[in-house]
Scaffold this active site. Structure first.
Site, mmCIF file in Angstrom:
data_model
loop_
_atom_site.group_PDB
_atom_site.id
_atom_site.type_symbol
_atom_site.label_atom_id
_atom_site.label_comp_id
_atom_site.label_asym_id
_atom_site.label_seq_id
_atom_site.Cartn_x
_atom_site.Cartn_y
_atom_site.Cartn_z
ATOM 1 N N SER A 138 -1.626 -0.632 -0.940
ATOM 2 C CA SER A 138 -1.583 0.809 -1.166
ATOM 3 C C SER A 138 -1.822 1.054 -2.647
ATOM 4 C CB SER A 138 -0.204 1.329 -0.737
ATOM 5 O OG SER A 138 -0.059 2.694 -1.035
ATOM 6 N N LYS A 164 -5.685 1.064 0.957
ATOM 7 C CA LYS A 164 -5.194 2.427 1.214
ATOM 8 C C LYS A 164 -5.147 3.170 -0.103
ATOM 9 C CE LYS A 164 -0.505 3.949 2.094
ATOM 10 N NZ LYS A 164 0.670 3.827 2.998
ATOM 11 N N LYS A 166 -3.989 6.461 -2.179
ATOM 12 C CA LYS A 166 -3.158 7.661 -2.217
ATOM 13 C C LYS A 166 -4.061 8.814 -2.649
ATOM 14 C CE LYS A 166 0.993 6.022 -1.287
ATOM 15 N NZ LYS A 166 1.834 6.545 -0.188
ATOM 16 N N ASP A 191 -3.782 7.999 2.211
ATOM 17 C CA ASP A 191 -2.419 8.468 2.484
ATOM 18 C C ASP A 191 -2.131 9.663 1.582
ATOM 19 O OD1 ASP A 191 0.251 8.854 3.049
ATOM 20 O OD2 ASP A 191 0.919 6.862 2.392
ATOM 21 N N GLU A 216 -3.397 9.193 6.613
ATOM 22 C CA GLU A 216 -1.958 9.106 6.838
ATOM 23 C C GLU A 216 -1.248 10.353 6.315
ATOM 24 O OE1 GLU A 216 -0.365 5.450 5.274
ATOM 25 O OE2 GLU A 216 1.710 6.085 5.472
ATOM 26 N N ASP A 241 3.490 8.952 9.246
ATOM 27 C CA ASP A 241 4.492 8.130 8.556
ATOM 28 C C ASP A 241 5.782 8.958 8.536
ATOM 29 O OD1 ASP A 241 6.092 6.864 6.634
ATOM 30 O OD2 ASP A 241 4.577 6.745 5.074
ATOM 31 N N LYS A 265 8.053 1.884 9.620
ATOM 32 C CA LYS A 265 8.880 1.429 8.491
ATOM 33 C C LYS A 265 10.315 1.343 8.983
ATOM 34 C CE LYS A 265 6.210 3.680 4.814
ATOM 35 N NZ LYS A 265 6.207 4.765 3.816
ATOM 36 N N GLY A 293 5.302 0.075 3.891
ATOM 37 C CA GLY A 293 6.122 -0.494 2.826
ATOM 38 C C GLY A 293 6.758 0.604 2.012
HETATM 39 O O1 OSB Z 1 3.873 6.744 1.993
HETATM 40 O O2 OSB Z 1 3.593 4.736 2.595
HETATM 41 C C1 OSB Z 1 4.059 5.547 1.809
HETATM 42 C C2 OSB Z 1 5.631 3.739 -1.156
HETATM 43 C C3 OSB Z 1 6.801 4.451 -1.305
HETATM 44 C C4 OSB Z 1 7.043 5.520 -0.483
HETATM 45 C C5 OSB Z 1 6.106 5.879 0.494
HETATM 46 C C6 OSB Z 1 4.947 5.150 0.663
HETATM 47 C C7 OSB Z 1 4.686 4.080 -0.208
HETATM 48 C C8 OSB Z 1 3.456 3.315 -0.176
HETATM 49 C C9 OSB Z 1 3.486 1.934 -0.786
HETATM 50 O O3 OSB Z 1 2.403 3.734 0.236
HETATM 51 C C10 OSB Z 1 3.638 0.905 0.241
HETATM 52 C C11 OSB Z 1 3.967 -0.424 -0.375
HETATM 53 O O4 OSB Z 1 3.071 -1.052 -0.910
HETATM 54 O O5 OSB Z 1 5.146 -0.828 -0.302
HETATM 55 MG MG MG Z 2 2.784 6.871 3.797
#
Ligand code: OSB
Ligand code: MG
Length: 386
Positions: A138, A164, A166, A191, A216, A241, A265, A293
């Site tokens: 991510s 992924k 953001k 995402d 996402e 999510d 998650k 994650g």
């Molecule tokens: O939206 O998936 C998410 C991290 C913290 C809170 C929300 C998210 C995320 C990530 C990182 O996208 C995922 C990771 O690499 O742990």
């Molecule tokens: Mg997410």
């Protein structure tokens, strides 16, 4: 039949600085306040990790609220009780609404203690079938398109099986377009962490041009209705999510067409038991799942990778290598990515054996300990007398 009794729980507080600030539509994050749960039972220690943030941004839970819920509502219902199946634990908490991250942190420590007590790896205990799982990464919002391309290039070079990005309004189309143009063949997704509204539907449909495997959580954290409306207006599959907090939520979202894919998650779902239920439902319903994650330390990471070894997690997850987050993880060896883009499923029996205890202890700034006796007053004042 094995039975396990947790007679003490320690909460270890530490702060872990991220190697690179992680920028999402919520803003930048530089470090994590990590609380580790150590569940001590009959000579074995089980470990879990609280994934709540310092601020109520991703969800309303924070480290502080989760600690309150653990101390005042969860721990006394667990300590001193005979466990013959880790799935029992969640049922002892049915009178505690919400607060899934607080529940998950403890429940996952019990699963790990169960794994250690029964001499099997966590993946085996959970029903995992794979020895390695494809890993995605991510990538936070970068300062510039050039900086983003450099970061993605480094991750592609390391072999990550899926990238992924953001995204947030303003830079989204340009950034996603630039990455797709430079890396034509990669599995790419975006995402949004709820950065959009239904008024952005036409704009989000422009992402269809970039062959994303999914978008996402584009809309509100607690919505499925608008997502269903949006899903009919974009070609790219939607993944949920934040909106999915239980297998029932997943069933309802699928029923109205709010998503085609779900990010699983354990922290958001209240633990591994509910994650397994979502997994089984995903297989039965034909919904592809993947393990997300929360920027976990090695402890949470080993849990996530063990879970990702189950057959229903058919898409690469955010189960990245330790060095994507940390200069030095608290587990040894750290999680690493192989040239084929996979991470190995841990075979270690008990996460305790994977922890670098010296390195961990050097970072812990507070340890709270609880046993059945110390929680007698909490138990006595519990509303339902349990
Ligand atoms: O939206 O998936 C998410 C991290 C913290 C809170 C929300 C998210 C995320 C990530 C990182 O996208 C995922 C990771 O690499 O742990
Ligand atoms: Mg997410």
């Amino acid at each position: 039949m094995t039975s396990l009794c947790i007679d003490r729980v320690d909460l270890l507080h530490l702060t872990m600085g991220l190697r690179h600030p992680f920028v999402t539509s919520f803003g930048p994050q530089h470090e994590r306040d990590v609380v580790l749960v150590r569940a001590r039972a009959d000579g074995v220690d089980g470990w879990g990790e609280l994934v709540a943030g310092r601020d109520p941004a991703y969800s309303e839970e924070t480290v502080a609220t989760a600690l309150t819920i653990m101390r005042d509502h969860l721990l006394h219902r667990l300590l001193g009780r005979d466990i013959t199946d880790p799935r029992q634990v969640a049922t002892w908490w049915t009178k505690v609404r919400g607060n899934p991250m607080a529940k998950a942190a403890i429940e996952m420590a019990v699963w790990d203690a169960w794994s250690a007590a029964t001499g099997r790896s966590l993946a085996t205990v959970l029903g995992g079938t794979r020895t390695a799982v494809p890993a995605g990464v991510s990538v936070g919002i970068a300062d510039s398109t050039g900086a983003l391309l450099d970061r993605v290039a480094a991750f592609v070079e390391q072999g990550y099986a899926r990238i992924k990005l953001k995204i947030a309004p303003g830079t989204d189309l340009e950034r996603v377009g630039a990455v797709r143009e430079r890396f034509a063949g990669i599995a790419l997704m975006a995402d949004a962490n709820s950065a959009y509204t239904l008024a952005d539907a036409d704009h989000l449909a422009e992402l269809d041009a970039f062959d994303l495997t999914m978008i996402e959580q584009p809309l509100a954290h607690d919505d499925i209705i608008d997502h269903a409306t949006l899903a009919a207006r974009v070609a790219t599959p939607l993944c949920l999510d934040e909106s999915i907090r239980s297998t029932d939520d997943a069933r309802r979202a699928l029923q109205i067409g709010a998503c085609r894919i779900i990010n699983c998650k354990p922290g958001r779902l209240g633990g591994l038991t509910e994650s397994l239920a979502l997994h089984d439902w995903g297989i039965a319903s034909g919904v592809p799942l993947w393990v997300g994650g929360m920027l976990e330390s090695g402890v949470g990471r080993l849990h996530n990778i063990a879970l990702a070894s189950l057959p229903g997690f058919t898409l690469p997850g955010d189960t990245s290598a330790s060095d994507r987050y940390w200069e030095a993880d608290i587990i040894d060896p750290p999680v690493t990515i192989a040239a084929d883009g996979t991470v190995a499923v841990p075979t270690v029996v008990g996460i305790d054996a994977a922890i670098d205890h010296e390195r961990l202890q050097a970072r812990v700034h507070l340890t709270e300990s609880f046993d059945a006796a110390s929680l007698a007053a909490v138990r006595a004042t519990a509303g339902d007398g349990t």
